[in-house]
Design a protein around this motif. Structure first.
Motif, mmCIF file in Angstrom:
data_model
loop_
_atom_site.group_PDB
_atom_site.id
_atom_site.type_symbol
_atom_site.label_atom_id
_atom_site.label_comp_id
_atom_site.label_asym_id
_atom_site.label_seq_id
_atom_site.Cartn_x
_atom_site.Cartn_y
_atom_site.Cartn_z
ATOM 1 N N GLN A 150 -0.450 -13.236 19.236
ATOM 2 C CA GLN A 150 0.292 -12.729 20.385
ATOM 3 C C GLN A 150 0.618 -13.859 21.367
ATOM 4 O OE1 GLN A 150 -0.843 -8.987 22.166
ATOM 5 N NE2 GLN A 150 -1.976 -8.319 20.369
ATOM 6 N N ASP A 181 -8.910 -2.648 17.657
ATOM 7 C CA ASP A 181 -7.724 -3.081 18.412
ATOM 8 C C ASP A 181 -7.628 -2.392 19.766
ATOM 9 O OD1 ASP A 181 -6.691 -4.948 16.610
ATOM 10 O OD2 ASP A 181 -5.805 -3.359 15.379
ATOM 11 N N GLU A 182 -8.300 -1.243 19.899
ATOM 12 C CA GLU A 182 -8.256 -0.524 21.173
ATOM 13 C C GLU A 182 -9.026 -1.249 22.285
ATOM 14 O OE1 GLU A 182 -6.565 2.071 22.327
ATOM 15 O OE2 GLU A 182 -5.490 2.268 20.430
ATOM 16 N N PRO A 185 -6.367 -3.988 24.940
ATOM 17 C CA PRO A 185 -5.702 -3.719 26.229
ATOM 18 C C PRO A 185 -6.654 -3.849 27.422
ATOM 19 C CG PRO A 185 -5.054 -2.078 24.601
ATOM 20 C CD PRO A 185 -6.149 -2.890 23.974
ATOM 21 N N LYS A 188 -7.097 -7.452 28.262
ATOM 22 C CA LYS A 188 -5.903 -7.989 28.935
ATOM 23 C C LYS A 188 -5.884 -7.608 30.417
ATOM 24 C CE LYS A 188 -2.887 -8.073 24.840
ATOM 25 N NZ LYS A 188 -1.857 -7.316 24.100
ATOM 26 N N THR B 103 -4.056 1.853 27.587
ATOM 27 C CA THR B 103 -2.814 1.744 26.809
ATOM 28 C C THR B 103 -1.602 1.812 27.728
ATOM 29 O OG1 THR B 103 -3.912 2.907 24.986
ATOM 30 C CG2 THR B 103 -1.501 2.759 24.891
ATOM 31 N N CYS B 106 -1.269 -1.301 30.076
ATOM 32 C CA CYS B 106 -0.713 -2.483 29.407
ATOM 33 C C CYS B 106 0.743 -2.278 29.003
ATOM 34 C CB CYS B 106 -1.556 -2.870 28.189
ATOM 35 S SG CYS B 106 -3.065 -3.743 28.649
ATOM 36 N N CYS B 111 2.571 -5.854 28.164
ATOM 37 C CA CYS B 111 1.731 -6.701 27.311
ATOM 38 C C CYS B 111 0.956 -5.904 26.262
ATOM 39 C CB CYS B 111 0.780 -7.537 28.167
ATOM 40 S SG CYS B 111 -0.447 -6.595 29.072
ATOM 41 N N LEU B 112 1.487 -4.749 25.877
ATOM 42 C CA LEU B 112 0.798 -3.958 24.857
ATOM 43 C C LEU B 112 1.210 -4.451 23.469
ATOM 44 C CD1 LEU B 112 -1.185 -1.533 24.669
ATOM 45 C CD2 LEU B 112 0.818 -0.077 24.266
ATOM 46 N N GLY B 113 0.222 -4.943 22.727
ATOM 47 C CA GLY B 113 0.491 -5.521 21.410
ATOM 48 C C GLY B 113 0.867 -4.482 20.362
ATOM 49 N N GLU B 114 1.344 -4.998 19.234
ATOM 50 C CA GLU B 114 1.833 -4.143 18.155
ATOM 51 C C GLU B 114 0.740 -3.237 17.579
ATOM 52 O OE1 GLU B 114 3.872 -6.596 15.380
ATOM 53 O OE2 GLU B 114 4.410 -4.905 14.076
ATOM 54 N N ASN B 115 -0.475 -3.776 17.484
ATOM 55 C CA ASN B 115 -1.576 -3.005 16.887
ATOM 56 C C ASN B 115 -2.305 -2.123 17.895
ATOM 57 O OD1 ASN B 115 -1.015 -4.370 14.530
ATOM 58 N ND2 ASN B 115 -2.564 -5.970 14.914
ATOM 59 N N GLU B 116 -1.784 -2.075 19.116
ATOM 60 C CA GLU B 116 -2.487 -1.351 20.183
ATOM 61 C C GLU B 116 -1.746 -0.086 20.571
ATOM 62 O OE1 GLU B 116 -2.490 -4.688 22.902
ATOM 63 O OE2 GLU B 116 -3.256 -5.913 21.264
ATOM 64 N N THR B 118 -1.444 2.914 18.576
ATOM 65 C CA THR B 118 -1.756 4.041 17.695
ATOM 66 C C THR B 118 -1.410 5.394 18.294
ATOM 67 O OG1 THR B 118 -3.598 2.724 16.886
ATOM 68 C CG2 THR B 118 -3.628 5.058 16.310
#
Lengths: 242, 129
Positions: A150, A181-182, A185, A188, B103, B106, B111-116, B118
């Motif tokens: 990223q 992956d949760e 965020p 961040k 979620t 972000c 800045c919420l990534g592709e894998n985040e 769901t």
């Protein structure tokens, strides 16, 4: 309920005495107005033919047999809306907790007691049995992947066992174990807000099924392990994500 | 967190955060709310108790609260609430999405990534990627 009048003199009332001796202000059991405000606002009303008002009347009337054997105590989430709404502050959730405690361990819902037992296996307190090494590996692995994949997050941090950090963050086991992956965020947000935080390999798991099982000894153990983990790293604030 | 620990001021703080990230015009509150709100039925060990049918029945009160808002997304800051509210939507085929607070924060921050993603619906799945 009963087709005939309940003969109070035939009831044991041992649980009522337990409530009186163990709960602060005896749970205010004797000043219940039987108004039903508790039952009117309870999502568990009607399950197992029970509701909070019936439960309290059964306790007050000494109906031990019915009180001690209803599955309803596991269908109440102990959310405390009943005592919040109660004009007399009758401590129904604590009574439900005491009944849960009184159940023999082997009769309690296995999913809850097994999660409690699992949490006692490691100082992580994880109800899914994740060890110190498991947790650290997952955090570092996910962090590395984010840094590499990223753009702009090459310097993202997910500190583990950082002494003197201000916040000690915990995490429900399901994140590191089933959907790692949760966690990202949250990292961040903490990064962007400039928070000084850390995970701990000990005591990181947010859940406490020993509390739900009302296994007081195990509940106390879990709480002490978690508090010690925060103290040992010299952190000021324990951030519970549950 | 609200009723048992910190009271209504923390519920106000959470509303400030949610309104800031989704825009005030996109926030719909539920009734009743704050300390007077109903439990969703994910806590107290319910999710692991094996009483699944009772848990779904218990959750109907929360389901109806959510449906009454008409909102497409329900934001749940607690993991147990997320699991239960998400399961209620699936079980009753209610159609709303259930997202963690982190979620949506972000996503708003870009800045919420592709894998985040769901738990995002199709309408938001690609936003900001």
């Amino acid at each position: 309920m009963a087709d005939q009048a309940i003969n109070i003199s035939e009831q044991k009332g041992e649980f009522r005495e337990k409530v009186k001796s163990l709960l602060p202000d005896a749970g205010n059991l004797n000043i219940c107005l039987t108004c039903g405000t508790c039952a009117a606002g309870c999502p568990a009303t009607g399950l197992e033919g029970m509701d909070p008002r019936k439960f309290v009347r059964m306790v007050a009337l000494g109906m031990d047999e019915e009180v001690m054997n209803t599955n309803w105590v596991w269908m109440c989430s102990m959310c405390q809306r009943c005592i919040y709404a109660c004009p007399m502050k009758v401590d129904i959730p604590q009574m439900v907790g005491l009944v849960r405690k009184s159940w023999p361990a082997e009769k309690k819902p296995k999913g809850i007691t097994a999660s409690c037992s699992m949490a006692l296996r490691h100082d992580t307190c994880s109800a899914m049995g994740a060890s110190e090494d498991d947790f650290q590996f997952v955090v570092e692995d996910v962090l590395e992947e984010v840094r590499q994949s990223q753009p702009g997050w090459e310097n993202l941090q997910a500190p583990v066992n950082k002494e003197g950090a201000y916040y000690f963050l915990n995490q429900n086991s399901r994140e590191p174990v089933t959907e790692p992956d949760e966690m990202v965020p949250l990292w961040k947000i903490l990064h962007l807000s400039g928070a000084d935080w850390t995970y701990g390999t000990k005591g990181w798991a947010a859940e406490n099924y020993c509390m739900f099982a009302q296994d007081w000894e195990a509940w106390e153990h879990i709480t002490k392990v978690k508090a010690k983990a925060v103290d040992d790293l010299g952190c000021k604030v324990w951030l519970n994500t549950e | 967190m609200v009723r048992k620990s910190f009271g209504d001021p923390v519920a106000e703080d959470l509303r400030f955060v949610v309104k800031t990230v989704v825009g005030e015009e996109n926030f719909v509150d539920m009734y009743p709310n704050k300390s007077n709100n109903y439990c969703c039925g994910g806590g107290g060990g319910y999710l692991q108790s094996g009483f699944t049918e009772a848990r779904h029945e218990y959750g109907r009160m929360k389901l109806n609260q959510i449906l009454a808002t008409g909102a497409n997304y329900c934001i749940t800051p607690c993991h147990n609430c997320h699991a239960q509210v998400h399961d209620l939507s699936e079980h009753y085929e209610a159609g709303y999405h259930t997202v963690h607070l982190w979620t949506i924060i972000c996503l708003a921050l870009g800045c919420l990534g592709e894998n985040e993603r769901t738990y995002l619906g199709e309408d938001l799945a690609e936003v900001g990627l």
